[in-house]
Design a protein around this motif. Sequence first.
Motif, PDB file in Angstrom:
ATOM      1  N   LEU A 162      50.298  -3.370  33.491  1.00  0.00           N
ATOM      2  CA  LEU A 162      49.925  -2.620  33.310  1.00  0.00           C
ATOM      3  C   LEU A 162      50.898  -1.260  33.777  1.00  0.00           C
ATOM      4  O   LEU A 162      50.770  -0.480  34.418  1.00  0.00           O
ATOM      5  N   ARG A 221      53.264   2.870  32.903  1.00  0.00           N
ATOM      6  CA  ARG A 221      53.068   3.599  32.559  1.00  0.00           C
ATOM      7  C   ARG A 221      54.201   4.030  31.569  1.00  0.00           C
ATOM      8  O   ARG A 221      55.419   3.859  32.141  1.00  0.00           O
ATOM      9  N   ILE A 236      50.336   3.769  28.429  1.00  0.00           N
ATOM     10  CA  ILE A 236      49.804   2.362  29.588  1.00  0.00           C
ATOM     11  C   ILE A 236      50.664   0.952  28.130  1.00  0.00           C
ATOM     12  O   ILE A 236      50.278   0.982  27.035  1.00  0.00           O
ATOM     13  N   SER A 244      48.118  -1.298  37.697  1.00  0.00           N
ATOM     14  CA  SER A 244      49.264  -0.104  37.738  1.00  0.00           C
ATOM     15  C   SER A 244      49.969  -0.324  38.655  1.00  0.00           C
ATOM     16  O   SER A 244      51.373   0.488  37.953  1.00  0.00           O
ATOM     17  N   SER A 282      43.637  -0.486  38.378  1.00  0.00           N
ATOM     18  CA  SER A 282      43.054   0.079  36.826  1.00  0.00           C
ATOM     19  C   SER A 282      41.952  -0.154  35.946  1.00  0.00           C
ATOM     20  O   SER A 282      42.894  -1.820  35.670  1.00  0.00           O
ATOM     21  N   VAL A 284      41.196   0.301  32.086  1.00  0.00           N
ATOM     22  CA  VAL A 284      41.597   1.012  30.651  1.00  0.00           C
ATOM     23  C   VAL A 284      41.158   0.739  29.313  1.00  0.00           C
ATOM     24  O   VAL A 284      40.247  -0.295  29.192  1.00  0.00           O
ATOM     25  N   ALA A 290      47.121   6.584  27.392  1.00  0.00           N
ATOM     26  CA  ALA A 290      47.313   6.827  28.275  1.00  0.00           C
ATOM     27  C   ALA A 290      46.011   7.576  29.158  1.00  0.00           C
ATOM     28  O   ALA A 290      44.996   7.587  30.112  1.00  0.00           O
ATOM     29  N   VAL A 294      42.344   5.587  29.906  1.00  0.00           N
ATOM     30  CA  VAL A 294      42.635   4.673  31.249  1.00  0.00           C
ATOM     31  C   VAL A 294      41.014   5.300  32.169  1.00  0.00           C
ATOM     32  O   VAL A 294      40.834   6.513  31.486  1.00  0.00           O
ATOM     33  N   GLU A 341      44.344   6.201  37.250  1.00  0.00           N
ATOM     34  CA  GLU A 341      44.404   4.707  37.766  1.00  0.00           C
ATOM     35  C   GLU A 341      44.728   4.950  39.489  1.00  0.00           C
ATOM     36  O   GLU A 341      44.462   5.595  39.926  1.00  0.00           O
TER      37      GLU A 341
END
Lengths: 406, 406, 406, 406
Positions: free
Chosen positions: D157, D159, D164, D190, D201, D203, D242, D245, D249
């Motif tokens: 994952l 960022r 993401i 992550s 994480s 998501v 994002a 998530v 994270e």
Amino acid sequence: MDFGFSAEVQELRAKLQAFFDEYILPNEAAHAAEAAAHRAAGDPWRPSPLVESLKVKARERGLWNLFLPRSPLAPQGLSNLDYAPLCEIMGRVPWSPEVFNCSAPDTGNMEVLARYGSDAQKARWLVPLLAGEIRSAFLMTEPGVASADATNIRTRLRRDGDHIVIDGRKWFASGAGDPRCTVYIVMGRSFEDAPAHRQQSMVLVPADTPGIRVVRPMTVFGYDDAPHGHMEVELRGVRVPAENVILGEGRGFEIAQGRLGPGRIHHCMRCIGLAERALELLCERLRTRQAFGRRLADFDVWHERIAEARCLIEQARLLTLKAAWAMDTVGNKAAKREIAMIKVVAPNVAEKVLDWAIQAHGGAGVSQDFPLAQAWTAARALRLADGPDEVHRAAIAKWELADASM
Amino acid sequence: MDFGFSAEVQELRAKLQAFFDEYILPNEAAHAAEAAAHRAAGDPWRPSPLVESLKVKARERGLWNLFLPRSPLAPQGLSNLDYAPLCEIMGRVPWSPEVFNCSAPDTGNMEVLARYGSDAQKARWLVPLLAGEIRSAFLMTEPGVASADATNIRTRLRRDGDHIVIDGRKWFASGAGDPRCTVYIVMGRSFEDAPAHRQQSMVLVPADTPGIRVVRPMTVFGYDDAPHGHMEVELRGVRVPAENVILGEGRGFEIAQGRLGPGRIHHCMRCIGLAERALELLCERLRTRQAFGRRLADFDVWHERIAEARCLIEQARLLTLKAAWAMDTVGNKAAKREIAMIKVVAPNVAEKVLDWAIQAHGGAGVSQDFPLAQAWTAARALRLADGPDEVHRAAIAKWELADASM
Amino acid sequence: MDFGFSAEVQELRAKLQAFFDEYILPNEAAHAAEAAAHRAAGDPWRPSPLVESLKVKARERGLWNLFLPRSPLAPQGLSNLDYAPLCEIMGRVPWSPEVFNCSAPDTGNMEVLARYGSDAQKARWLVPLLAGEIRSAFLMTEPGVASADATNIRTRLRRDGDHIVIDGRKWFASGAGDPRCTVYIVMGRSFEDAPAHRQQSMVLVPADTPGIRVVRPMTVFGYDDAPHGHMEVELRGVRVPAENVILGEGRGFEIAQGRLGPGRIHHCMRCIGLAERALELLCERLRTRQAFGRRLADFDVWHERIAEARCLIEQARLLTLKAAWAMDTVGNKAAKREIAMIKVVAPNVAEKVLDWAIQAHGGAGVSQDFPLAQAWTAARALRLADGPDEVHRAAIAKWELADASM
Amino acid sequence: MDFGFSAEVQELRAKLQAFFDEYILPNEAAHAAEAAAHRAAGDPWRPSPLVESLKVKARERGLWNLFLPRSPLAPQGLSNLDYAPLCEIMGRVPWSPEVFNCSAPDTGNMEVLARYGSDAQKARWLVPLLAGEIRSAFLMTEPGVASADATNIRTRLRRDGDHIVIDGRKWFASGAGDPRCTVYIVMGRSFEDAPAHRQQSMVLVPADTPGIRVVRPMTVFGYDDAPHGHMEVELRGVRVPAENVILGEGRGFEIAQGRLGPGRIHHCMRCIGLAERALELLCERLRTRQAFGRRLADFDVWHERIAEARCLIEQARLLTLKAAWAMDTVGNKAAKREIAMIKVVAPNVAEKVLDWAIQAHGGAGVSQDFPLAQAWTAARALRLADGPDEVHRAAIAKWELADASM
């Protein structure tokens, strides 16, 4: 289905545990040494002074006759569910239940007298038994037949006026080796021609009645369990007053059904304690020994066994509690399934966990230096005592199949 | 892979079987009574006159030292495969191998001397051992450590000029309880700093050397196995001539490897015999007891167990034969897999079949009236003796994973 | 008892192994892809072109009809013992036996024809079966009854002049899904009133006879095993000439006894191969995966299982060889015990080892990406096919108890 | 420890049981036929109209979302202990939980959203999930690594501003085969350099996001479990906001711990129901089939198994209740031991009882005609799903050894 323990039971449990920590566990070696000394002196059947001295302390603390169910005679008695955690603690050290006057077969015999005995029978035998002044035995199993089928029993109870004359041979009469053993409850056949479950009677027989001969101690995997003992007893023309019959002639099977339930579950409660002790010893051993450069506790083959042991014990304990709860709420008869189930489960679990513990101890595990070897054979013997696994399983299946047909 | 038995072996087998039928099986009760009488007389460690008298007969018939492998010393010796069916027969009655001078640990000790001993060592100890005039013990296992890992052994062998000085503590020294036990083979550590498998030595120690103290008999599930015994032995400043070292200092591990293979497979052969005996007793019991209106033999839950027992025994026997054949054809070292496998399998099979036989016998099965109870505990103990199951399984897996990586 | 393989068998084994390495193992993915493509195209019952192409090569190399026992028809045929190591190799890849014309149920059917068929029956069906030109099915099991008890079979064979008219319903007719399946051997009841084992007949029925309806494929744990299939087949008024009866009316049970022995042991030989493959895959997986910072191969819980697997396989193989050897030396009938034993042992061993292999593979193990999942269910199904374990165990116990009474 | 069911739960149980008797059990054949028809029509992934129609009825009766624990969102929610007997009933028919919106993985996903989701996440996904309008999947396990060790997870994952980007490959994404499956919860890594349990994480990923490819259905012992499915899913450059998530994270492991407890115990509750069903079918079969002149129910080998099954089920149920009670009273984290124990016990019990039931059914047991075959493979698969037995046993042992050191 509420397995919670009352505040009273919690307190008793703490008191009993404290007693164990102070008096039982620290005396294990002394107890073994005492027994060895008696044996070396040619007197293995001498009762243990250590146990006698601990009885005084236990009684002072109110840790006495804890097994006795609620009854007119014991209005403050504990329920089976109450007794379960206490009996489990006692199970951790096989010789400890006597300290609390909670050892078989006296507990079962006291229950029989409390429930079915006449006032005269109670006065003569129950009172001193409750006081721990005498001990007793239960003469059921016979050498010549498959005693799991109670209708096989051959000991003859012949009515002769106001007396009963007994002829037969019994064995595995546990406790009959003890010189303090004063009375036997004897199961025998009164009526050949009655329906199968109305033929048997139970009769109280003073141990010193003429015609009784204690033939020999039976060993259980080599252990004679002196001074308690599992004796072979011959009865030839043994004559007792007819009022010694319990509940009435032909009602022996009925009493047996009532007696065996509690006796069986007590064994199971103790098996849980024994298995817990074995798991503790196992973990302790693994943490303190090395092989091939690692602690034994770091070998994950042992993790599998520890986890299995924990799962088995946890489940067996819950089933024991359920059986106790059922006995308390619907009665021993209606709880027959749960009793049969736990009678099969608990000794097998104890045997299994003890086997693993022995394996982790190596040679020490099979020896006299740890309580594991004797406990393992005792758990194995329990798969036969009070009815072999096969008989209980057959009963469970019969009930299950009957349900299925509904 | 030919497991056929030669005409010579067939003949020996028939002769041995006849000897069993005539002298061993009919004397089982007499042997037990003799042991009980010795114990009652306060002398359990007195050797059996019955066994001594049978030895004479066995020797006359050429049923003597059958275990001894083909070697310069025993040019007509039997192979491991030849010995397997003979040893199996002996396994049926645990006290019988001594009658044929084929009992552990003497067999293993004789093999060590025959294979690795100096001429002087052979003259002094092997000759009388082969003649059955003395007995011996093997001091390997120690109380304080996991002895399954031989590098854990702590007994110290210190060189002092042309002597060796021994300090340590051993236990489960089988046979050391016997008053005729004249010599010990002691495993100990000579060199702290050598590679792990070059530190140990084996040394011959006369049993009457000063500094030796037989501390106590260890019990195996309550049995002390007198007059043979499994003793705890203390060695303090025990001094023997350096020529008593076998093969050379630092070569103990090498000897152990050579010694343990045959010893292990003998145990396994006997386990097969024990399991066969148990199955016979089981079937016999089922055919002669009734419960709930049927012969026990008519309950098919027993059929499952009989069939399982037969399958287990049959397979274990074949694996034993394969291991014996491998030892004969490729040598003890190359046969290590088969030896490790059968060492795990055979005791577990015997334990399982004995457990079923006990269950079918009810109370009688756990008692002294049948050979089942003691045999069951002995089979259980064999899961630890000569290395616990776990160690052998780990070795098998290691070899298997190594193959897989090729 | 000589399990050694002759030079001829060693050579065949090497040739077969080479064929596997060259043509079978490298084609596993292709075979799966082909089957998936046929299924996706709506035609899962289409025979495999890959298998057909490999048959040509196998036949060229003399790897053909290896199962066929020594007989007038096959004077150079292999013995059961000879065939064991070859069949074991084929067992490693479930679809491979057909490549060598060694797949069930054709092998069993060919044996029946070779042993009991008339010349006309042989000419019409055995010759093309041996040539791999047609395929066959065996219609024994019925949906409505416990077919383990062959006397339960209800399919009716009615004599009508010189014809037989068949009415009944069969299922698990393996191979009947294959469009090349040309002939069925049908077991049915000719005589209601004859003694139990003289009621049944076996009759050859062309697959295209009017009155036959292939109702549906049965699944075995979700697998339909197309294009082979295990079909439910309805027979309504199916009329065939009386000369299609094999050996004679009322002799079906006799043929079944003769047919099932070899069929069973072939399954067992293949189970050994399957278990070996599973153990290889298990070890391979453990050596190549990591969890919690270690190779899986370094977790000793797996060592226990690898060692157990090796012990189980080794013993099962030896028992298979013994059964094969017994069939060769004393005949299928006298070898019934060994056949019954291995029929119980081998599928259970394969199931157990496959279960461990699956566990080591995680999700991949239950999926289509490895041959483990299907093999596990196939091994499980073999505990029922050719008679459930319970029936074989009951037979073994019966023989054992009979011995015990001698 | 009070396992009693409240009046409210008793009532729900009766209502649910009545629903089963009226709508579920009578529709088993229809459900199977529907699935077969869809498959035959080339559309196995089509959702079941039958299930949809039953959902309406279930919801009308208040038998909806029963799994949902007490929470601000579900103030009248049931406790785990309350839910246990209801979930057990649903376990009797594997496709039934969806009827009550109580099927995995949606239940676990809804719990995650209810407990950890933002308001926006709840509004978008939890609301329609609770309404049964959409379905979801949980993407955790990966093909290339031992996913039992969550730190092995490789899906990345990354960022990228307020998005993401996800790259990885997942399999056994249960439910992702369903065309109504709208959202995935994806577990991925992550932070490479964070402490092991702070790297992951979770998501939320809409199923129609570009870059997602459902590669293929994985089969579980041959079953694809359409229309639910266990899919392999490829994620390449999958970009989500994002705010998708969950919780933040690096907190994926924390959520997993919270999610898996309830999910695991639901599986266990269903296993109890499955085992009960198997035992019922077993008894029913035995009572209605004959072999060798007796009802199967009269063979006592089956009595052993029935009794064992009853003992196993009873104990597993009690342990499940204890785990549920512990989760309710001390929280999911503190109840980790009980959860781990029951996760090991329940699938093994179900597998064992199902195996016996299959054996009693003969060929029918392995076929599509009874729910036993698929259930058996599902129980087997559960020994791997949510972590293999080995991982849970290792955890139990670790805690036990830690206790022992106190």
